[in-house]
Design an enzyme around this catalytic site. Structure first.
Site, PDB file in Angstrom:
ATOM      1  N   CYS A  25       0.821  -1.204   0.000  1.00  0.00           N
ATOM      2  CA  CYS A  25       0.000   0.000   0.000  1.00  0.00           C
ATOM      3  C   CYS A  25       0.865   1.268   0.000  1.00  0.00           C
ATOM      4  CB  CYS A  25      -0.977  -0.054   1.170  1.00  0.00           C
ATOM      5  SG  CYS A  25      -2.435   0.985   0.994  1.00  0.00           S
ATOM      6  N   HIS A  26       0.696   2.135   0.996  1.00  0.00           N
ATOM      7  CA  HIS A  26       1.457   3.378   1.076  1.00  0.00           C
ATOM      8  C   HIS A  26       2.903   3.169   1.518  1.00  0.00           C
ATOM      9  CE1 HIS A  26      -2.590   5.011   0.775  1.00  0.00           C
ATOM     10  NE2 HIS A  26      -2.045   6.171   0.465  1.00  0.00           N
ATOM     11  N   GLY A  27       3.296   1.932   1.791  1.00  0.00           N
ATOM     12  CA  GLY A  27       4.699   1.635   2.101  1.00  0.00           C
ATOM     13  C   GLY A  27       5.628   2.075   0.984  1.00  0.00           C
TER      14      GLY A  27
END
Length: 189
Positions: free
Chosen positions: A119-121
């Site tokens: 995801c936003h990683g």
């Protein structure tokens, strides 16, 4: 399967499932997972948020659980770890401003150790400048960051994941089965 020592870098308002599920699943199969957050110690907690897909133009956000860290950020050395996990949520947005975190992320790429980001990683990977020439999936809103960092955005179904060398990425928590299976395959090499 040999047990691996895995570092998880997380922070406040990390996505609940993207933190707790890999933390517990990797331990369930015998790995040691040390979850850390800058400025926090073992037994401190981080707030989590539950991101859900309910038909709106983006995900909704609800309060999640408190996630207990089990290692001290100040005392870890990335060289002591075999792999890295970077959960999504809002934590990567501010973690990417921490130079020590960026150096840790870079270490895993410099040494070609397995890295799983979801995801936003990808925001953290982009800020660490480790995506050049790599395929990377992420939440679709992170596509510009992946591409600006020289990565190739992998536009996958929300249940899929992609492996490129030592990096396994996925768009969001519905991809856990594929993402974790691909990461575990790298751990077993």
């Amino acid at each position: 399967m040999s047990s691996k020592r895995i570092l998880m870098i997380t922070g406040d308002f990390t996505e609940d499932y993207e933190t707790m599920v890999p933390f517990q699943a990797l331990m369930a199969v015998g790995h040691q997972v040390d979850a850390v957050c800058p400025g926090k110690a073992s037994e401190d907690t981080v707030a989590t948020a539950i991101h859900d897909f309910e038909g709106d133009q983006t995900y909704s956000e609800k309060p999640g659980h408190r996630f207990a860290l089990n290692a001290d950020f100040a005392s870890i050395n990335p060289a002591d770890y075999d792999a890295l996990v970077v959960p999504g949520g809002r934590a990567p947005e501010y973690l990417r401003l921490n130079q020590e975190v960026l150096a840790m992320v870079k270490h895993f790429f410099d040494t070609q150790k397995p890295v799983a980001a979801i995801c936003h990683g990808a925001q953290l990977l982009a800020a660490a400048k480790v995506l050049e020439g790599k395929q990377c999936s992420a939440y679709p809103a992170c596509q510009p960051e992946v591409e600006l960092a020289g990565g190739q955005f992998a536009n996958l179904e929300v249940t899929d994941a992609v492996t490129d060398g030592n990096l396994v990425t996925a768009p969001a928590w519905p991809a856990h089965p594929a993402w974790l299976a691909q990461f575990m395959a790298l751990l077993n090499k």
